[in-house]
Design a protein around this motif. Structure first.
Motif: not given
Ligand code: BES
Ligand code: MN
Ligand code: ZN
Length: 497
Positions: A24-27, A40-53, A59-62, A77-78
């Motif tokens: 949680x908290x995009x860690x 290039x930070x695609x995972x962080x940006x997916x998390x920051x836009x709230x795509x993963x509960x 779960x989020x499949x990219x 998500x853990x």
């Protein structure tokens, strides 16, 4: 499913899917961080836009992240990092397994075992994930005329580890898989209907296990005549209302060297419980096909420990019978003599489990056991007390009880101890025999154990009531395989592995 361990950089290893964790908290977990940097930070940006509960197991499949060799990244998500516990870890792994089942990704790189779980080492996390992933492929549709063949799902799972030559980690995978095989056997037997899984069928399954592990598991089947010879009046009484003859199954696993006192496991093997003349109500009675769940868990545990080659001596005892009403069935008020010589007044024919178990517990004496653990779907009262999450545990020895409780914790297959104080023994009084087969009103799980305790004076003993935990009702009803994880962990601990 095949499992291996692999070392390397997760962005360079090429699989159909890489599974990584996020808190949680995009860690990000270490592997997720590496993939994030590579892309290039695609995972962080997916998390920051709230795509993963943020709840553990979301779960989020990219797909096709630049700089990542694998075609998919499954982000799991853990939950909150500081709240990470066994349950959150298992939830995350199980959720990943469900996601993978629906995707055409046979080769998977699995990186969730790097989750920082307090008190658990990497071997524990790998074994646990192996069991959960393998177990997620279990199906019970073998009796449907058209089975859905799913070509999807993971086939080859590689776990990302720091050192792939570490033999302990390899061993963890073997043990995790062995447990999954034991679980599968237990669930398969528990789900089989009473017209297929009869006492004779249980005996054949035990024989089959003996063949599969030839030289490791020895199996002996006692038939009606031999059971009569032994004077097992409790087992015979229950069986007499049925067209199916009883069996008494004896398994011996000798993994250790030299002569050591065995651990004896006893499993209730009622292949169908109608209640007998004290007939059960019709609703949900189909589920009483799993009244041999204790027996099935003994067989599953034998399979697991044999596959693990544990250095240990274990005996399994399974009294098997069908509880039916019929012209020759036992009636309330009937008095029978158990193998121990104690006479029993059968006040309720639906309290049949203890009648077959008491003879098995007496039979156990001949092995001069280190301890005896019986497993039984024994009382509806246990479901009232503990629900479907926790098995009931009662014992005549607190050290053994503590050992089993700890094993349950470690295995995520928990039990809770109920008292077996002398005061409760007074609830079992018969005017006409040594003991009645039911107690006075209340404390049904405890009085059932009190009954059994009259037959366990010669050794250290514990009783697991799995009426609530061995089966799941509702939409996805079926056998759970419990308490195979608890028993297997208990034996692993005794074997020192
Ligand atoms: N097999 C049942 C216990 C059971 C009930 C298991 C529900 C799973 C779900 C057992 O043989 C039984 O019928 N016990 C009776 C005992 C009573 C007559 C003292 C019970 O619990 O009602
Ligand atoms: Mn019953
Ligand atoms: Zn029963």
């Amino acid at each position: 499913m095949e499992f291996t361990i692999k070392a390397g950089s997760p962005e360079k290893l090429q699989h159909n899917c890489v599974v990584v964790g996020a808190y949680a908290g995009a860690r990000l977990s270490p592997a997720a961080q590496i993939l994030d940097q590579a892309s290039g930070g695609l995972i962080t940006s997916a998390l920051q836009s709230g795509d993963l509960d943020e709840k553990a197991g979301a779960c989020l499949m990219l797909r096709t992240l630049p700089g990542v060799a694998s075609s998919r990244v499954l982000l799991v998500s853990l939950g909150k990092a500081e709240a990470l516990n066994d349950k959150a870890y298992r939830d995350a792994v199980s959720a990943a397994a469900r996601q993978l089942a629906g995707v055409a990704a046979p080769e998977v790189l699995f990186c969730l075992a790097e989750a920082e779980l307090p008190k658990r080492d990497l071997a524990w996390k790998l074994a646990e994930a192996t069991t959960l992933l393998q177990d997620s492929t279990f199906r019970s549709d073998w009796l449907k005329s058209k089975r859905e063949e799913s070509p999807k799902g993971a086939r080859q799972v590689s776990f990302l580890v720091p050192d792939a030559s570490d033999a302990t980690l390899q061993g963890a995978l073997t043990r995790g898989q062995a447990l999954a095989e034991g679980l599968a056997l237990t669930k398969t037997l528990g789900n089989l209907p009473g017209n297929i899984c009869t006492p004779a069928y249980l005996a054949d399954s035990a024989k089959q296990l003996g063949k599969e592990y030839k030289g490791k598991i020895k199996v002996e089947i006692l038939d009606q005549a031999e059971i009569e010879e032994l004077g097992m009046g409790g087992l015979l009484a229950v069986a007499q209302g049925s067209m199916q003859e009883p069996r008494f199954i004896v398994l011996q696993y000798k993994g250790g060297k030299g002569k050591t006192a065995p651990v004896v496991l006893v499993g209730k093997g009622i292949t169908f419980d109608t209640g007998g003349i004290s007939l059960k109500p019709g609703e949900g009675m189909d589920e009483m096909k799993y009244d041999m769940g204790g027996a099935a868990s003994v067989l599953g545990t034998f399979k697991a420990i044999a596959a693990m080659e544990l250095p240990l001596h274990v005996v399994g005892l399974i009294p098997a019978a069908e509880n039916m009403p019929g012209g020759n069935a036992i009636k309330p008020g009937d008095i029978v003599t158990s193998m121990s010589g104690q006479t029993i007044e059968i006040l309720n024919t639906d309290a049949e489990g203890r009648l077959i178990l008491c003879d098995a517990l007496t039979y156990a004496e001949r092995f001069e056991p280190a301890c005896v653990v019986d497993v039984a779907t024994l009382t509806g009262a246990c479901i009232i007390a503990l629900g479907n999450l926790t098995s009931g545990l009662l014992a005549n020895d607190d050290a053994l009880a503590a050992e089993l409780l700890a094993s349950g914790q470690e295995a995520g297959d928990k039990a809770w101890q109920l008292p077996l104080w002398d005061e409760y023994q007074d609830m079992l009084k018969s005017n006409f025999a040594d003991i009645p087969n039911i107690g006075s009103k209340g404390a049904g799980t405890i009085t059932a154990a009190c009954f059994l305790s009259r037959f366990t004076k010669a050794y250290t003993w514990a009783h697991l009531d799995v009426a609530g935990t061995a089966w799941k009702s509702g939409a996805d009803k079926g056998a759970t395989g419990r308490p195979v994880p608890l028993l297997t962990r208990f034996l692993m601990n005794r074997a020192g592995v």
